[in-house]
Motif scaffolding. Structure first.
Motif, short mmCIF file in Angstrom:
data_model
loop_
_atom_site.label_atom_id
_atom_site.label_comp_id
_atom_site.label_asym_id
_atom_site.label_seq_id
_atom_site.Cartn_x
_atom_site.Cartn_y
_atom_site.Cartn_z
N ILE A 26 0.87 -1.19 0.00
CA ILE A 26 0.00 0.00 0.00
C ILE A 26 0.89 1.22 0.00
O ILE A 26 1.81 1.35 0.81
N SER A 27 0.63 2.11 -0.94
CA SER A 27 1.36 3.37 -1.02
C SER A 27 0.34 4.47 -1.32
O SER A 27 0.02 4.75 -2.47
N ALA A 28 -0.23 5.04 -0.27
CA ALA A 28 -1.32 5.99 -0.42
C ALA A 28 -0.81 7.32 -0.97
O ALA A 28 0.23 7.83 -0.54
N LYS A 29 -1.57 7.86 -1.92
CA LYS A 29 -1.26 9.16 -2.50
C LYS A 29 -2.53 10.01 -2.50
O LYS A 29 -3.61 9.51 -2.86
N PRO A 30 -2.47 11.25 -2.07
CA PRO A 30 -3.67 12.08 -1.91
C PRO A 30 -4.50 12.20 -3.18
O PRO A 30 -5.73 12.29 -3.11
N GLN A 45 -3.62 2.14 -3.48
CA GLN A 45 -3.92 3.27 -2.61
C GLN A 45 -4.31 2.80 -1.21
O GLN A 45 -4.05 3.49 -0.23
N ASP A 46 -4.91 1.63 -1.11
CA ASP A 46 -5.43 1.14 0.16
C ASP A 46 -5.63 -0.37 0.06
O ASP A 46 -5.35 -0.98 -0.98
N GLU A 47 -6.13 -0.97 1.12
CA GLU A 47 -6.36 -2.42 1.11
C GLU A 47 -7.37 -2.82 0.04
O GLU A 47 -7.24 -3.87 -0.58
N GLN A 48 -8.38 -1.98 -0.15
CA GLN A 48 -9.37 -2.26 -1.18
C GLN A 48 -8.70 -2.32 -2.55
O GLN A 48 -9.01 -3.20 -3.37
N GLY A 49 -7.80 -1.41 -2.81
CA GLY A 49 -7.09 -1.41 -4.08
C GLY A 49 -6.24 -2.65 -4.28
O GLY A 49 -6.18 -3.21 -5.38
#
Length: 884
Positions: free
Chosen positions: A289-293, A314-318
């Motif tokens: 996971i590598s979240a980006k705004p 972006q998240d676990e869902q992704g």
């Protein structure tokens, strides 16, 4: 017309009655029915329903349904002599019967869809094999053989009612589809197939389907595209220049990185079901996971090479969706997938499916299978319609009456033990159409959904569509009243016993609406919401959104003493009875918002609410037919900055027929045909554009005017969407009034669900952007150009090949009874030619040899020819039909 119908009725009587060995009795020789009489009639009376015409006649009541009604006949043939009188037959007929013609019987509309056949004083009994006919005139139309309901009930006072065996639905052993043996086949194009003389709908035939299929069927299979295809289509796909394939079925080894394994285990289970198991020596699959705004929820990147597969999201869902895309690449008939790079994000945040389990219950196993398939195609909202007029389907431990009474139907006129058997439910409380989810069942569903990143949005429709709750709380009232516990009796009362208001709901109920002027009604709602909220919390999926329903409430409360008092004294700005429904929605929406629950409701229930009286977050399901300018209401609600979820019946009501054929199952009030291609064609971001290439329910052109418009008083009646305003999501609907089994529900949902997922996730290049300046659309406006149409059709060709060659085999492996399309067929130069909408499915034919034979190439045939398609495993067949 009257003379014609009389002649038809007399002819039918002569033919059906024939000769019988015993004549009718005289009325004076008849005896009071015994239980033995009732049981015998149930076993030996043959009931036959025959539609005569949909064209209106002088028998139609001009004050009802704008003078539209159909003519039908019920034929009753006694297999054994009947000498009993004082019996009655209760049966379901969706639209009310206005009147009937018979010397010996009368039909009355009781409530909802229930009708009663009673004996006139002139009734003479039946001789053995004697037939008696009742002609009746029903409101609106009957265009489908599945309009008729099963399970007619013979009863008499103080005796046990019994289902008449000739009216029990059967399951076709070859197709798995429900059939109604008591319904005569529709054959007349003008009188049985069409609504009116202006109706231009064309009855689909094997020949016309052949012509429609041929443009796609004759195209060569694009094996490279199918190998790299993912449904729903990703935003960006790049196929590697390296032609080497990944031997995915040798196994994978997952490095979870910073991803919680429980968040993706369901996707890994799906991969395993497709032959991709986790193995220590398997191909590395690296998750992170590598979240980006700037990225949307559910966004991901997938890079698959022969060395390793990486999914960065972006998240676990992704991450979960990246694994589902990997599963989509897997072909059951191949051990490899291509090297590929995918950059992907969803079009809509809300990608939903509604299933109505209130009208006819659906098993927990069905729900879990559906959630599996929803997650496989990246759908994330499950609208769980748990209560309506015909049933209450979730256990509320503190209010056991809701399920003890509201969760089952039987033959109890008092409705103190169960609800009356609306929708042809029969008398068996243990039948599959009855039932409810225990707290444990419901929580299992919640946990299953959470593991698949699906939010469950429960719906317990109110204040209309609430008959199950009203009757259950009425029984509760009577119980505590008898115990002289009046405070408890009145605690959750939903009706006012001295309310003389006469009304009829859209489904023809006279008693299905919660009285919104009773404080006990709001006490009930608040108590209910707290109970459901706790059930959700205990299951680990907090209840953050609840669908109030709020639709189709008309005419109630006008004479209610409580409402008259409220209108005279309230300080809420409510002055008229027609404002009360909106007041209820406002009050309940604020109530649940204080509990941390966002309100959702159907558009018509929200349209007249006052924005300043509503919470800031509101979901509005826009369900109006596009042909009736429903885009205007959708625009209005979206312009309030509410979350509009497009639910248009023109393409998204999966209880409607796939094709225009009386044998196709389903309702049709907004569309006669919603096949998978039509769902694929839908442009949910631009509702009025469909007037350019779709037609109304009578196959007539219509106009969608999306310009700024005012009425004669200067009031705005249509305003385009405000610049930049977009819809929040899209949702498919399965209503179940005549969907009685899990298999029929799967038949209606699949494969349309896959096209719905495509439209919810991916915006194609051929979609026309919404015009915020407003425009007028019709068959000649040409915003959807021929070039865009050609592009859409080319993409449908590819999509249909992916369905037939790669995805439907997976759906079948998951034990989903998806609809097998009928085969297109045509005799060309004395040879039979067949085709099918989804290449990859096998086709069969049967001629004078009377043996089903697999079709390979055009073949010479003789005699009557029937055709069908066959499932991949060869077990299940489509509906067969003949070739002229």
């Amino acid at each position: 017309m009257k003379a014609l119908l009389l002649t038809m009725s007399l002819t039918s009587s002569l033919i059906l009655g024939g000769c019988f060995s015993q004549q009718s009795e005289s009325p004076s020789s008849l005896t009071k029915a015994t239980q033995q009489d009732i049981d015998s009639i149930a076993n030996h009376l043959d009931v036959s329903f025959e539609l005569i015409t949909n064209q209106p006649s002088e028998h139609c009541d001009p004050e009802q349904t704008d003078g539209n009604c159909f003519t039908a006949s019920l034929s009753l043939t006694a297999g054994e002599r009947i000498t009993a009188n004082n019996w009655q037959i209760y049966f379901s007929q969706i639209t009310p019967i206005q009147s009937s013609d018979s010397d010996e019987f009368i039909i009355e509309h009781i409530n909802g869809d229930i009708h009663r056949i009673s004996l006139k004083p002139s009734y003479k009994g039946f001789g053995k094999d004697e037939t008696k006919n009742i002609t009746f005139y029903g409101s609106y139309w009957s265009l489908s053989e599945t309009d008729a309901m099963p399970n007619y009930i013979i009863s008499a006072p103080e005796l046990n009612g019994q289902v008449i065996s000739s009216t029990v639905a059967k399951i076709d052993s070859e197709t798995g589809l429900e059939i109604l043996p008591h319904v005569k086949t529709y054959t007349d194009n003008q009188h049985q197939f069409k609504r009116t003389t202006a109706d231009q709908t064309t009855w689909l035939t094997s020949e016309s389907l052949f012509e429609r299929n041929q443009s796609t069927f004759e195209q060569a299979i694009d094996e490279q595209y199918i190998a790299q295809a993912i449904i729903p289509t990703p935003k960006q796909v790049t196929l590697s220049a390296d032609p080497a394939s990944i031997h995915i079925k040798k196994g994978i080894k997952v490095d979870f990185g910073n991803v919680e394994p429980s968040a993706v285990n369901a996707a890994l289970t799906r991969l395993s079901s497709l032959g991709v198991d986790q193995q220590e020596s398997g191909l590395p699959v690296v998750l992170s996971i590598s979240a980006k705004p700037e990225q949307l929820t559910g966004s991901y990147q997938l890079n698959a090479t022969t060395d390793q597969i990486t999914i960065v999201a972006q998240d676990e869902q992704g991450v979960f969706y990246g694994l589902q895309s990997l599963a989509s690449l897997v072909d059951l008939s191949s051990d490899t997938i291509p090297q590929i790079e995918v950059v992907d994000e969803p079009l809509f945040e809300f990608r939903g499916m509604l299933v109505d389990v209130a009208r006819n219950f659906k098993s927990k196993a069905f729900i879990l299978k559906l959630l599996d398939q929803m997650s496989a195609y990246k759908m994330n909202k499950f609208h769980f319609h748990l209560a309506d007029d015909e049933g209450w389907r979730i256990e509320i431990p503190s209010l056991p009456e809701l399920t003890n009474i509201g969760g089952k139907r039987c033959f109890d006129i008092t409705e103190q033990q169960c609800l009356m058997p609306q929708l042809g439910a029969g008398i068996d409380v243990n039948a599959p159409v009855n039932g409810y989810y225990s707290v444990a069942d419901y929580q299992e569903i919640l946990r299953y959904a959470s593991a698949r990143h699906i939010q469950v949005i429960p719906s317990l429709d109110m204040p209309g569509h609430s008959r199950a709750a009203v009757k259950a709380m009425n029984a509760r009232f009577e119980k505590y009243k008898q115990q002289e516990q009046l405070n408890k009796a009145n605690e959750f009362l939903l009706y006012e016993s001295n309310d003389p208001t006469k009304y009829s709901s859209v489904q023809y109920y006279q008693d299905n609406t919660i009285n919104v002027c009773l404080d006990s009604a709001y006490h009930f709602v608040e108590h209910l919401m707290k109970e459901v909220q706790q059930i959700h919390a205990d299951a680990g999926q907090p209840l953050t959104r609840y669908h109030i329903g709020a639709d189709e409430t008309a005419g109630a409360w006008v004479e209610s003493p409580a409402c008259k008092a409220f209108l005279a004294t309230n300080d809420q700005g409510i002055e008229k009875a027609d404002q009360l429904a909106s007041y209820f929605v406002e009050r309940v929406a604020v109530m649940i918002a204080k509990l941390g629950i966002e309100p959702a409701a159907w558009a018509d229930g929200l349209a007249h609410t006052r924005t300043e009286k509503m919470p800031s977050v509101v979901q509005a399901n826009a369900w109006g037919p596009l042909m009736w300018s429903s885009h205007s209401q959708s625009n209005d609600l979206a312009n309030r900055n509410w979350q509009v979820v497009v639910s248009s019946p023109d393409a998204l009501y999966f209880d409607f027929p796939y094709e225009a054929d009386p044998k196709e199952h389903g309702y049709y009030w907004a569309s006669r045909e919603i096949n998978t291609e039509k769902v694929f064609q839908f442009m949910p971001e631009n509702l009025p554009i469909h007037a350019e290439f779709w037609r109304d329910r009578e196959n007539q052109p219509y106009t969608a005017d999306d310009t700024l418009q005012h009425d004669e008083n200067g009031k705005v009646i249509n305003k385009p969407l405000n610049e930049g305003v977009k819809f929040y999501g899209v949702q498919g609907q399965l209503w179940t009034e005549n969907t009685r089994s899990d298999d029929m529900a799967e038949h209606k949902i699949f494969p349309r669900l896959l096209a719905l997922a495509e439209r919810a996730w991916y915006k194609p290049d051929w979609a026309v952007d919404y015009n915020y300046q407003g425009a007028k659309y019709d068959q000649d406006s040409n915003y959807f150009t021929p070039a865009l149409e050609a592009q859409r059709n080319a993409q449908w060709l590819k999509f249909s090949q992916v369905l037939g060659m790669k995805e439907l085999p997976k759906v079948e492996q998951a034990d989903i009874a998806y609809r097998l399309p009928t085969a297109g067929a045509k005799i060309i130069e004395d040879k039979l030619h067949l085709n099918v909408a989804f290449k990859g499915l096998n086709m069969q034919y049967k001629d004078a040899s009377n043996t089903w034979t697999t079709y390979q190439n055009p073949v010479a045939v003789s005699g009557k020819v029937e055709v069908r398609t066959i499932s991949y495993d060869g077990i299940r067949a489509s509906r067969s039909w003949s070739v002229n």
